[in-house]
Design a protein around this motif. Structure first.
Motif, PDB file in Angstrom:
ATOM      1  N   GLN A  50       0.857  -1.190   0.000  1.00  0.00           N
ATOM      2  CA  GLN A  50       0.000   0.000   0.000  1.00  0.00           C
ATOM      3  C   GLN A  50       0.892   1.238   0.000  1.00  0.00           C
ATOM      4  OE1 GLN A  50      -0.724   1.750   3.525  1.00  0.00           O
ATOM      5  NE2 GLN A  50       1.299   0.886   3.841  1.00  0.00           N
ATOM      6  N   THR A  51       0.293   2.416  -0.196  1.00  0.00           N
ATOM      7  CA  THR A  51       1.098   3.631  -0.337  1.00  0.00           C
ATOM      8  C   THR A  51       1.043   4.539   0.885  1.00  0.00           C
ATOM      9  OG1 THR A  51      -0.735   4.766  -1.441  1.00  0.00           O
ATOM     10  CG2 THR A  51       0.895   3.651  -2.848  1.00  0.00           C
ATOM     11  N   GLY A  52       0.291   4.150   1.906  1.00  0.00           N
ATOM     12  CA  GLY A  52       0.211   4.967   3.114  1.00  0.00           C
ATOM     13  C   GLY A  52       1.457   4.822   3.974  1.00  0.00           C
ATOM     14  N   VAL A  53       1.724   5.838   4.757  1.00  0.00           N
ATOM     15  CA  VAL A  53       2.825   5.801   5.705  1.00  0.00           C
ATOM     16  C   VAL A  53       2.293   6.184   7.076  1.00  0.00           C
ATOM     17  CG1 VAL A  53       4.713   6.236   4.091  1.00  0.00           C
ATOM     18  CG2 VAL A  53       3.474   8.183   5.026  1.00  0.00           C
ATOM     19  N   PRO A  54       2.932   5.770   8.123  1.00  0.00           N
ATOM     20  CA  PRO A  54       4.245   5.132   8.193  1.00  0.00           C
ATOM     21  C   PRO A  54       4.186   3.641   7.915  1.00  0.00           C
ATOM     22  CG  PRO A  54       3.368   5.377  10.393  1.00  0.00           C
ATOM     23  CD  PRO A  54       2.395   6.037   9.469  1.00  0.00           C
ATOM     24  N   VAL A  55       5.335   3.103   7.539  1.00  0.00           N
ATOM     25  CA  VAL A  55       5.514   1.659   7.372  1.00  0.00           C
ATOM     26  C   VAL A  55       6.837   1.293   8.030  1.00  0.00           C
ATOM     27  CG1 VAL A  55       5.979  -0.177   5.702  1.00  0.00           C
ATOM     28  CG2 VAL A  55       4.141   1.445   5.267  1.00  0.00           C
ATOM     29  N   LEU A  56       6.804   0.248   8.849  1.00  0.00           N
ATOM     30  CA  LEU A  56       8.003  -0.219   9.539  1.00  0.00           C
ATOM     31  C   LEU A  56       8.462  -1.540   8.957  1.00  0.00           C
ATOM     32  CD1 LEU A  56       9.866   0.275  12.127  1.00  0.00           C
ATOM     33  CD2 LEU A  56       8.449  -1.501  13.172  1.00  0.00           C
ATOM     34  N   VAL A  57       9.773  -1.669   8.798  1.00  0.00           N
ATOM     35  CA  VAL A  57      10.405  -2.928   8.412  1.00  0.00           C
ATOM     36  C   VAL A  57      11.371  -3.292   9.532  1.00  0.00           C
ATOM     37  CG1 VAL A  57      11.930  -4.074   6.752  1.00  0.00           C
ATOM     38  CG2 VAL A  57      10.205  -2.437   5.946  1.00  0.00           C
ATOM     39  N   ASP A  58      11.264  -4.518  10.018  1.00  0.00           N
ATOM     40  CA  ASP A  58      12.157  -5.031  11.061  1.00  0.00           C
ATOM     41  C   ASP A  58      12.642  -6.394  10.596  1.00  0.00           C
ATOM     42  OD1 ASP A  58      13.488  -5.924  13.285  1.00  0.00           O
ATOM     43  OD2 ASP A  58      11.826  -5.626  14.681  1.00  0.00           O
ATOM     44  N   THR A  59      13.712  -6.400   9.813  1.00  0.00           N
ATOM     45  CA  THR A  59      14.185  -7.645   9.209  1.00  0.00           C
ATOM     46  C   THR A  59      14.638  -8.655  10.252  1.00  0.00           C
ATOM     47  OG1 THR A  59      16.347  -6.615   8.848  1.00  0.00           O
ATOM     48  CG2 THR A  59      14.815  -6.599   6.997  1.00  0.00           C
ATOM     49  N   ASP A  60      15.115  -8.189  11.414  1.00  0.00           N
ATOM     50  CA  ASP A  60      15.562  -9.112  12.458  1.00  0.00           C
ATOM     51  C   ASP A  60      14.415  -9.963  12.994  1.00  0.00           C
ATOM     52  OD1 ASP A  60      18.099  -8.101  12.190  1.00  0.00           O
ATOM     53  OD2 ASP A  60      18.039  -6.900  14.020  1.00  0.00           O
ATOM     54  N   ASN A  61      13.197  -9.455  12.906  1.00  0.00           N
ATOM     55  CA  ASN A  61      12.038 -10.166  13.442  1.00  0.00           C
ATOM     56  C   ASN A  61      11.015 -10.553  12.368  1.00  0.00           C
ATOM     57  OD1 ASN A  61      12.520 -10.215  16.388  1.00  0.00           O
ATOM     58  ND2 ASN A  61      12.616  -8.006  16.113  1.00  0.00           N
ATOM     59  N   GLY A  62      11.423 -10.503  11.096  1.00  0.00           N
ATOM     60  CA  GLY A  62      10.556 -10.955  10.018  1.00  0.00           C
ATOM     61  C   GLY A  62       9.402 -10.024   9.682  1.00  0.00           C
ATOM     62  N   VAL A  63       9.492  -8.751  10.088  1.00  0.00           N
ATOM     63  CA  VAL A  63       8.448  -7.781   9.751  1.00  0.00           C
ATOM     64  C   VAL A  63       8.856  -7.108   8.447  1.00  0.00           C
ATOM     65  CG1 VAL A  63       7.272  -5.674  10.458  1.00  0.00           C
ATOM     66  CG2 VAL A  63       7.842  -7.414  12.161  1.00  0.00           C
ATOM     67  N   GLU A  64       8.098  -7.405   7.393  1.00  0.00           N
ATOM     68  CA  GLU A  64       8.492  -6.947   6.065  1.00  0.00           C
ATOM     69  C   GLU A  64       7.814  -5.664   5.632  1.00  0.00           C
ATOM     70  OE1 GLU A  64       8.062 -10.198   3.373  1.00  0.00           O
ATOM     71  OE2 GLU A  64       9.424 -11.465   4.503  1.00  0.00           O
ATOM     72  N   GLY A  65       6.829  -5.193   6.351  1.00  0.00           N
ATOM     73  CA  GLY A  65       6.170  -3.950   5.967  1.00  0.00           C
ATOM     74  C   GLY A  65       4.911  -3.731   6.789  1.00  0.00           C
ATOM     75  N   MET A  66       5.061  -3.296   8.027  1.00  0.00           N
ATOM     76  CA  MET A  66       3.920  -3.104   8.926  1.00  0.00           C
ATOM     77  C   MET A  66       3.396  -1.671   8.788  1.00  0.00           C
ATOM     78  SD  MET A  66       3.804  -3.324  13.086  1.00  0.00           S
ATOM     79  CE  MET A  66       4.087  -5.092  13.134  1.00  0.00           C
ATOM     80  N   PRO A  67       2.116  -1.524   8.385  1.00  0.00           N
ATOM     81  CA  PRO A  67       1.517  -0.196   8.320  1.00  0.00           C
ATOM     82  C   PRO A  67       0.801   0.143   9.634  1.00  0.00           C
ATOM     83  CG  PRO A  67       0.070  -1.762   7.261  1.00  0.00           C
ATOM     84  CD  PRO A  67       1.271  -2.541   7.772  1.00  0.00           C
ATOM     85  N   GLU A  68       0.206   1.313   9.682  1.00  0.00           N
ATOM     86  CA  GLU A  68      -0.637   1.782  10.800  1.00  0.00           C
ATOM     87  C   GLU A  68       0.194   2.144  12.025  1.00  0.00           C
ATOM     88  OE1 GLU A  68      -3.733   2.543  10.349  1.00  0.00           O
ATOM     89  OE2 GLU A  68      -3.808   1.621   8.384  1.00  0.00           O
ATOM     90  N   SER A  69       0.222   3.426  12.340  1.00  0.00           N
ATOM     91  CA  SER A  69       1.055   3.935  13.429  1.00  0.00           C
ATOM     92  C   SER A  69       0.746   3.280  14.774  1.00  0.00           C
ATOM     93  CB  SER A  69       0.935   5.454  13.539  1.00  0.00           C
ATOM     94  OG  SER A  69      -0.401   5.841  13.805  1.00  0.00           O
ATOM     95  N   ASP A  70      -0.532   3.084  15.096  1.00  0.00           N
ATOM     96  CA  ASP A  70      -0.870   2.466  16.385  1.00  0.00           C
ATOM     97  C   ASP A  70      -0.321   1.048  16.474  1.00  0.00           C
ATOM     98  OD1 ASP A  70      -2.174   4.728  17.334  1.00  0.00           O
ATOM     99  OD2 ASP A  70      -4.161   4.030  16.716  1.00  0.00           O
ATOM    100  N   ASP A  71      -0.425   0.289  15.384  1.00  0.00           N
ATOM    101  CA  ASP A  71       0.100  -1.076  15.364  1.00  0.00           C
ATOM    102  C   ASP A  71       1.619  -1.078  15.499  1.00  0.00           C
ATOM    103  OD1 ASP A  71      -2.492  -1.956  15.006  1.00  0.00           O
ATOM    104  OD2 ASP A  71      -2.273  -2.319  12.857  1.00  0.00           O
ATOM    105  N   ILE A  72       2.267  -0.131  14.833  1.00  0.00           N
ATOM    106  CA  ILE A  72       3.729  -0.053  14.887  1.00  0.00           C
ATOM    107  C   ILE A  72       4.193   0.286  16.300  1.00  0.00           C
ATOM    108  CG2 ILE A  72       5.763   1.195  14.069  1.00  0.00           C
ATOM    109  CD1 ILE A  72       4.251   1.569  11.369  1.00  0.00           C
TER     110      ILE A  72
END
Length: 85
Positions: A50-72
């Motif tokens: 998707q094109t919304g931000v923010p998006v977090l990537v945490d390669t150490d924990n297998g997170v490849e593209g987590m959207p939604e600020s509250d979830d992050i």
């Protein structure tokens, strides 16, 4: 150290919320500033679908593209906060 990447946009309050949490937790991260136009956000779309931000990537924990600020923020607290394993 964590291998974190944040896709964000200056002036975005949701992105600021995530940056504030990253800073509060003392986490180093690579920041990717995305264009203001959604149609030009191909890099973040490739990462998260998707094109919304923010998006977090945490390669150490297998997170490849987590959207939604509250979830992050919740993820960061659970993974890297005081109560983290």
């Amino acid at each position: 150290m964590a291998n974190l990447e944040l896709y964000d946009l200056p002036g975005c309050p949701f992105c600021a919320k995530v940056r504030d949490k990253l800073d509060e937790l003392g986490l180093d991260y690579e920041r990717h500033e995305v264009p203001s136009s959604h149609s030009q956000r191909t890099e973040v779309e490739e990462v998260s679908g998707q094109t919304g931000v923010p998006v977090l990537v945490d390669t150490d924990n297998g997170v490849e593209g987590m959207p939604e600020s509250d979830d992050i923020v919740e993820y960061l607290e659970e993974t890297y906060g005081d109560g983290a394993a």
